[in-house]
Design an enzyme around this catalytic site. Structure first.
Site, short mmCIF file in Angstrom:
data_model
loop_
_atom_site.label_atom_id
_atom_site.label_comp_id
_atom_site.label_asym_id
_atom_site.label_seq_id
_atom_site.Cartn_x
_atom_site.Cartn_y
_atom_site.Cartn_z
N HIS A 22 0.84 -1.20 0.00
CA HIS A 22 0.00 0.00 0.00
C HIS A 22 0.88 1.25 0.00
CE1 HIS A 22 -2.42 3.07 2.36
NE2 HIS A 22 -2.98 3.01 1.16
N TYR A 130 5.95 12.04 -23.86
CA TYR A 130 5.24 12.36 -22.62
C TYR A 130 4.15 11.33 -22.29
CZ TYR A 130 7.48 16.74 -23.88
OH TYR A 130 8.40 17.68 -24.27
#
Length: 142
Positions: A22, A130
């Site tokens: 997590h 990008y």
């Protein structure tokens, strides 16, 4: 081959996604990105463009809902508002899987250090500039 799993999810990538905890982040980068140089761990998915890889990962990876923002994309140079076609596709893919999460644009000065700190970098063959995104892993609730 496994039932119900996208075949783009290679054994190495599945093991990586499972091993992440997590709050760990995974960066998916285009073919021009210096993945080898920036990665703590590098998974190569040569021959696959970004969006199918993103779609496959989001089919199994929970996105963190403990923080305000957990999905980030690269920007075109220094323009936070510019949306190249690859960015529109990133947003659309994320909206399908995580409709309540926004995709946050990050300028290079913020994006690149985050990639370097990521648990893993997944190098795709995305040809568009990008075409980079970062996902923060969440939890599966009982």
């Amino acid at each position: 081959m496994l039932k119900g799993l996208n075949p783009i999810l290679s054994p190495e990538l599945l093991a990586t996604l499972r091993a992440m905890g997590h709050g760990d982040e995974i960066a998916l980068v285009d073919g021009n990105y210096p993945g080898q140089e920036h990665a703590r761990r590098l998974v190569r998915l040569d021959g696959h463009p970004l969006i199918p890889v993103l779609d496959a990962i989001l089919s199994v990876l929970p996105i963190d809902d403990f923080v305000p923002d957990a999905i980030f994309r690269a920007t075109v140079k220094q323009d936070l508002d510019a949306l190249d076609p690859v960015h529109r596709e990133i947003v659309a893919c994320c909206d399908r899987h995580e409709p309540n999460r926004r995709v946050v644009p990050l300028l290079g000065a913020d994006f690149y250090p985050r990639v370097r700190a990521a648990h893993t970098v997944v190098q795709t063959s995305e040809p568009r500039l990008y075409g980079n995104v970062i996902l923060r892993k969440g939890v599966i609730y009982p």
